[in-house]
Scaffold this motif. Structure first.
Motif, PDB file in Angstrom:
ATOM      1  N   GLU A  42       0.855  -1.187   0.000  1.00 52.68           N
ATOM      2  CA  GLU A  42       0.000   0.000   0.000  1.00 52.68           C
ATOM      3  C   GLU A  42       0.892   1.237   0.000  1.00 52.68           C
ATOM      4  O   GLU A  42       1.787   1.368   0.830  1.00 52.68           O
ATOM      5  N   ILE A  43       0.647   2.144  -0.942  1.00 55.90           N
ATOM      6  CA  ILE A  43       1.449   3.358  -1.075  1.00 55.90           C
ATOM      7  C   ILE A  43       0.724   4.521  -0.409  1.00 55.90           C
ATOM      8  O   ILE A  43      -0.429   4.812  -0.728  1.00 55.90           O
ATOM      9  N   THR A  44       1.421   5.206   0.508  1.00 51.15           N
ATOM     10  CA  THR A  44       0.908   6.411   1.154  1.00 51.15           C
ATOM     11  C   THR A  44       1.825   7.565   0.792  1.00 51.15           C
ATOM     12  O   THR A  44       3.047   7.435   0.842  1.00 51.15           O
ATOM     13  N   LEU A  45       1.238   8.692   0.428  1.00 52.15           N
ATOM     14  CA  LEU A  45       1.982   9.893   0.064  1.00 52.15           C
ATOM     15  C   LEU A  45       1.799  10.954   1.143  1.00 52.15           C
ATOM     16  O   LEU A  45       0.682  11.237   1.550  1.00 52.15           O
ATOM     17  N   ILE A  46       2.917  11.542   1.580  1.00 51.75           N
ATOM     18  CA  ILE A  46       2.877  12.708   2.470  1.00 51.75           C
ATOM     19  C   ILE A  46       3.328  13.900   1.647  1.00 51.75           C
ATOM     20  O   ILE A  46       4.395  13.875   1.032  1.00 51.75           O
ATOM     21  N   THR A  47       2.508  14.943   1.621  1.00 49.18           N
ATOM     22  CA  THR A  47       2.807  16.120   0.807  1.00 49.18           C
ATOM     23  C   THR A  47       2.144  17.354   1.416  1.00 49.18           C
ATOM     24  O   THR A  47       1.435  17.269   2.412  1.00 49.18           O
ATOM     25  N   ALA A  48       2.344  18.492   0.799  1.00 46.24           N
ATOM     26  CA  ALA A  48       1.735  19.748   1.247  1.00 46.24           C
ATOM     27  C   ALA A  48       0.338  19.895   0.634  1.00 46.24           C
ATOM     28  O   ALA A  48       0.066  19.390  -0.454  1.00 46.24           O
ATOM     29  N   THR A  49      -0.531  20.601   1.331  1.00 45.35           N
ATOM     30  CA  THR A  49      -1.901  20.815   0.863  1.00 45.35           C
ATOM     31  C   THR A  49      -1.928  21.511  -0.496  1.00 45.35           C
ATOM     32  O   THR A  49      -2.758  21.196  -1.346  1.00 45.35           O
ATOM     33  N   ARG A  50      -1.016  22.438  -0.711  1.00 46.66           N
ATOM     34  CA  ARG A  50      -1.058  23.220  -1.957  1.00 46.66           C
ATOM     35  C   ARG A  50      -0.736  22.417  -3.214  1.00 46.66           C
ATOM     36  O   ARG A  50      -0.884  22.908  -4.324  1.00 46.66           O
ATOM     37  N   THR A  51      -0.311  21.166  -3.079  1.00 40.45           N
ATOM     38  CA  THR A  51      -0.094  20.338  -4.264  1.00 40.45           C
ATOM     39  C   THR A  51      -1.410  19.906  -4.894  1.00 40.45           C
ATOM     40  O   THR A  51      -1.420  19.451  -6.028  1.00 40.45           O
ATOM     41  N   LYS A  52      -2.496  20.016  -4.121  1.00 42.69           N
ATOM     42  CA  LYS A  52      -3.818  19.565  -4.576  1.00 42.69           C
ATOM     43  C   LYS A  52      -3.795  18.082  -4.948  1.00 42.69           C
ATOM     44  O   LYS A  52      -4.492  17.633  -5.853  1.00 42.69           O
ATOM     45  N   ALA A  53      -2.970  17.318  -4.242  1.00 44.24           N
ATOM     46  CA  ALA A  53      -2.820  15.891  -4.516  1.00 44.24           C
ATOM     47  C   ALA A  53      -4.136  15.144  -4.398  1.00 44.24           C
ATOM     48  O   ALA A  53      -4.381  14.199  -5.146  1.00 44.24           O
ATOM     49  N   ASP A  54      -4.998  15.569  -3.475  1.00 47.68           N
ATOM     50  CA  ASP A  54      -6.284  14.881  -3.329  1.00 47.68           C
ATOM     51  C   ASP A  54      -7.120  14.989  -4.594  1.00 47.68           C
ATOM     52  O   ASP A  54      -7.813  14.054  -4.967  1.00 47.68           O
ATOM     53  N   GLU A  55      -7.032  16.115  -5.288  1.00 46.96           N
ATOM     54  CA  GLU A  55      -7.779  16.289  -6.532  1.00 46.96           C
ATOM     55  C   GLU A  55      -7.092  15.580  -7.696  1.00 46.96           C
ATOM     56  O   GLU A  55      -7.750  14.938  -8.510  1.00 46.96           O
ATOM     57  N   ILE A  56      -5.787  15.702  -7.777  1.00 40.40           N
ATOM     58  CA  ILE A  56      -5.032  15.122  -8.889  1.00 40.40           C
ATOM     59  C   ILE A  56      -5.011  13.597  -8.813  1.00 40.40           C
ATOM     60  O   ILE A  56      -5.110  12.914  -9.827  1.00 40.40           O
ATOM     61  N   LEU A  57      -4.884  13.065  -7.592  1.00 42.73           N
ATOM     62  CA  LEU A  57      -4.698  11.626  -7.424  1.00 42.73           C
ATOM     63  C   LEU A  57      -5.948  10.889  -6.947  1.00 42.73           C
ATOM     64  O   LEU A  57      -5.865   9.734  -6.561  1.00 42.73           O
ATOM     65  N   GLU A  58      -7.117  11.531  -7.007  1.00 42.94           N
ATOM     66  CA  GLU A  58      -8.319  10.903  -6.465  1.00 42.94           C
ATOM     67  C   GLU A  58      -8.657   9.574  -7.132  1.00 42.94           C
ATOM     68  O   GLU A  58      -9.234   8.691  -6.494  1.00 42.94           O
ATOM     69  N   ASN A  59      -8.320   9.395  -8.386  1.00 41.32           N
ATOM     70  CA  ASN A  59      -8.598   8.137  -9.093  1.00 41.32           C
ATOM     71  C   ASN A  59      -7.324   7.371  -9.439  1.00 41.32           C
ATOM     72  O   ASN A  59      -7.354   6.479 -10.284  1.00 41.32           O
ATOM     73  N   ASP A  60      -6.227   7.737  -8.820  1.00 38.44           N
ATOM     74  CA  ASP A  60      -4.956   7.072  -9.100  1.00 38.44           C
ATOM     75  C   ASP A  60      -4.982   5.655  -8.523  1.00 38.44           C
ATOM     76  O   ASP A  60      -5.228   5.488  -7.325  1.00 38.44           O
ATOM     77  N   PRO A  61      -4.720   4.646  -9.339  1.00 33.90           N
ATOM     78  CA  PRO A  61      -4.802   3.267  -8.843  1.00 33.90           C
ATOM     79  C   PRO A  61      -3.640   2.861  -7.931  1.00 33.90           C
ATOM     80  O   PRO A  61      -3.730   1.840  -7.256  1.00 33.90           O
ATOM     81  N   TYR A  62      -2.576   3.640  -7.894  1.00 40.96           N
ATOM     82  CA  TYR A  62      -1.390   3.258  -7.134  1.00 40.96           C
ATOM     83  C   TYR A  62      -1.303   3.897  -5.750  1.00 40.96           C
ATOM     84  O   TYR A  62      -0.783   3.299  -4.824  1.00 40.96           O
ATOM     85  N   ILE A  63      -1.787   5.110  -5.620  1.00 41.63           N
ATOM     86  CA  ILE A  63      -1.686   5.842  -4.355  1.00 41.63           C
ATOM     87  C   ILE A  63      -2.951   5.564  -3.544  1.00 41.63           C
ATOM     88  O   ILE A  63      -4.045   5.965  -3.923  1.00 41.63           O
ATOM     89  N   LYS A  64      -2.780   4.888  -2.417  1.00 45.21           N
ATOM     90  CA  LYS A  64      -3.931   4.491  -1.611  1.00 45.21           C
ATOM     91  C   LYS A  64      -4.343   5.525  -0.574  1.00 45.21           C
ATOM     92  O   LYS A  64      -5.494   5.606  -0.199  1.00 45.21           O
ATOM     93  N   LYS A  65      -3.374   6.312  -0.101  1.00 48.20           N
ATOM     94  CA  LYS A  65      -3.680   7.266   0.956  1.00 48.20           C
ATOM     95  C   LYS A  65      -2.798   8.496   0.790  1.00 48.20           C
ATOM     96  O   LYS A  65      -1.638   8.392   0.407  1.00 48.20           O
ATOM     97  N   ILE A  66      -3.366   9.676   1.115  1.00 47.49           N
ATOM     98  CA  ILE A  66      -2.626  10.937   1.047  1.00 47.49           C
ATOM     99  C   ILE A  66      -2.732  11.607   2.403  1.00 47.49           C
ATOM    100  O   ILE A  66      -3.820  11.763   2.945  1.00 47.49           O
ATOM    101  N   ILE A  67      -1.585  12.014   2.933  1.00 45.66           N
ATOM    102  CA  ILE A  67      -1.527  12.737   4.211  1.00 45.66           C
ATOM    103  C   ILE A  67      -0.948  14.112   3.918  1.00 45.66           C
ATOM    104  O   ILE A  67       0.098  14.221   3.271  1.00 45.66           O
ATOM    105  N   PHE A  68      -1.654  15.142   4.379  1.00 45.47           N
ATOM    106  CA  PHE A  68      -1.198  16.509   4.132  1.00 45.47           C
ATOM    107  C   PHE A  68      -0.503  17.078   5.366  1.00 45.47           C
ATOM    108  O   PHE A  68      -1.011  16.977   6.476  1.00 45.47           O
TER     109      PHE A  68
END
Length: 70
Positions: A42-68
């Protein structure tokens, strides 16, 4: 003694240190390669809120969780 090779780790944590949205897009191919080489993890990404990762990666099959972190 013969020891079978097994994956001891079930999760991978990726820390994106460059906080921009463009940096996320550039970094995305590397994250996908890590995920492809470790399909059982399971891949978890830690990043800053301003990357908008939740919007960009919402349907990404590889990234399971995003922590801001801000």
């Amino acid at each position: 003694m013969l020891i079978a090779s097994t994956n001891l780790f079930k999760k991978i944590l990726i820390l994106q240190t460059r906080p921009g949205i463009g940096d996320l897009c550039i970094f995305l191919s590397a994250m996908h390669e890590i995920a492809k080489k470790n399909p059982e993890n399971e891949i978890t990404l830690i990043t800053a809120t301003r990357t908008k990762a939740d919007e960009i990666l919402e349907n990404d099959p590889y990234i399971k969780k995003i922590i801001f972190l801000d």
